[in-house]
Design an enzyme around this catalytic site. Structure first.
Site, short mmCIF file in Angstrom:
data_model
loop_
_atom_site.label_atom_id
_atom_site.label_comp_id
_atom_site.label_asym_id
_atom_site.label_seq_id
_atom_site.Cartn_x
_atom_site.Cartn_y
_atom_site.Cartn_z
N HIS A 5 0.84 -1.21 0.00
CA HIS A 5 0.00 0.00 0.00
C HIS A 5 0.87 1.25 0.00
O HIS A 5 0.63 2.20 -0.77
CB HIS A 5 -0.91 -0.03 1.23
CG HIS A 5 -1.62 1.26 1.50
ND1 HIS A 5 -2.95 1.46 1.16
CD2 HIS A 5 -1.21 2.42 2.09
CE1 HIS A 5 -3.30 2.69 1.52
NE2 HIS A 5 -2.27 3.28 2.08
N GLU A 6 1.89 1.27 0.84
CA GLU A 6 2.74 2.46 0.93
C GLU A 6 3.55 2.67 -0.35
O GLU A 6 3.74 3.81 -0.80
CB GLU A 6 3.67 2.34 2.14
CG GLU A 6 2.95 2.33 3.48
CD GLU A 6 2.04 3.53 3.67
OE1 GLU A 6 2.33 4.61 3.10
OE2 GLU A 6 1.03 3.41 4.38
N HIS B 262 1.52 4.50 -2.87
CA HIS B 262 1.54 5.96 -2.71
C HIS B 262 2.77 6.55 -3.41
O HIS B 262 2.68 7.59 -4.07
CB HIS B 262 1.57 6.33 -1.23
CG HIS B 262 0.23 6.30 -0.56
ND1 HIS B 262 -0.87 6.96 -1.06
CD2 HIS B 262 -0.19 5.68 0.58
CE1 HIS B 262 -1.91 6.77 -0.26
NE2 HIS B 262 -1.52 5.99 0.73
N GLU C 60 -6.21 7.10 -0.82
CA GLU C 60 -6.12 5.91 0.02
C GLU C 60 -6.78 4.72 -0.65
O GLU C 60 -6.25 3.60 -0.64
CB GLU C 60 -6.75 6.17 1.40
CG GLU C 60 -5.96 7.09 2.30
CD GLU C 60 -4.58 6.55 2.62
OE1 GLU C 60 -4.45 5.34 2.92
OE2 GLU C 60 -3.62 7.33 2.56
#
Length: 318
Positions: free
Chosen positions: A130-131, A134, A203
């Site tokens: 997930h990070e 980003h 997100e």
């Protein structure tokens, strides 16, 4: 769809900025606020990663200090065709993580020590994917633009009070004093809400791409369930001291309910988990049993093309 929504929200924030600036400060107030806001945010964009790392007391680790964490990040970065980011650990009991950096070439991934204790290897992998999403999406740049416009609107509201509201070429007020006063208070609130909507959109997109990178959406779904409970029960001293950092984390590190949820930079956890379950085609309760952990990297699996470029069809461990 999330890219389009982000673009629409940024366009709306820009239009909102121009309209409020003209009404409250006229051309002079508009230009002054824009110059000041751009200067502040350009500085923050180039230096925000080091500022955030210092404020959070993060310590950089390598393969010797944190071999498992470093290995996970390294394998994910390779599969995403990204440069290897720097890896940091923050000595905080609250399970959480964030990424920072203005580009994939200047990125850092930070994990709280509480996250590494509470989550399994598969769940940590889902969080770090997930990070990296980003970083891949350059969300730092997107949120810097949003922060620039939002901050400029807040300053315009202050300037509007000093200038007495905008006036036309004949010296007449563009709006009545009552509307100008109302705009002074409501404009920053409206700008913050749009900025938060942009953050929530990013997100959802990071959840989607992160799950696609690992090939196991339920890894991240299971992690989010634990993070929701952990962030509610365990305080985060760093985030409490610097609440402006809250939007960086994968889970909202600040406590608060009721109206606080309206101003949260994160979508509801239940909705995020439901979307990941829909990707997996089954609910979290029937998560697959992890396979034994290999002691060394396995041969590459069949390749598939996606938004990350070339990536394996299955996750790193099965």
């Amino acid at each position: 769809m999330n890219y389009m929504r982000t673009a629409v929200l940024l366009a709306a924030l820009t239009a909102f900025f121009l309209g409020v600036g003209y009404l409250l400060g006229g051309r002079s107030g508009l230009m002054l606020a824009l110059v000041v806001a751009l200067g502040m945010n350009i500085f923050a964009y180039w230096n925000s990663d080091q500022m955030v790392l210092r404020m959070s007391n993060a310590r950089e680790v390598g393969p010797q200090e944190a071999p498992e964490l470093y290995s996970i990040v390294q394998q994910l970065a390779q599969r995403a065709n990204m440069p290897m980011p720097r890896v940091y650990i923050i000595d905080e009991d609250q399970p959480n993580a964030f990424a920072t950096g203005r580009s994939p070439e200047h990125a850092a991934v930070c994990a709280n020590s509480g996250l590494l204790r509470l989550l399994s290897r598969e769940e940590v992998t889902g969080v770090l994917a997930h990070e990296l999403s980003h970083v891949h999406n350059r969300d730092t740049l997107t949120m810097t633009i949003a922060a620039t416009l939002s901050g400029a609107i807040g300053m315009l509201a202050s300037f509007g009070g000093l200038f007495g509201g905008g006036r036309d070429q004949n010296g007449n007020r563009l709006v009545s004093p009552v509307i100008a006063i109302a705009a002074m208070f409501l404009a920053p609130l409206g700008a913050s809400l749009v900025q938060m909507a942009i953050s929530r959109s990013r997100e959802f997109e990071a959840d989607r791409l992160g799950a696609q990178l690992t090939g196991h959406p339920l890894w991240l779904a299971s992690a989010l369930r634990k993070l929701e409970a952990g962030t509610q029960q365990i305080p985060n001293a760093t985030a409490d001291a610097y609440p402006a950092m809250a939007h960086l984390y994968i889970a909202n590190p600040l406590s608060g309910g009721g109206l606080a949820g309206l101003f949260s930079t994160h979508p509801p956890m239940e909705e995020r988990i439901a979307r990941l379950e829909a990707m997996a085609g089954r609910p979290l309760g029937v998560m697959e049993t992890p396979r034994p952990q290999p002691s060394s990297p396995q041969p590459s699996s069949p390749q598939a093309s996606g938004p990350w470029g070339t990536a394996p069809r299955r996750g790193p461990w099965g």
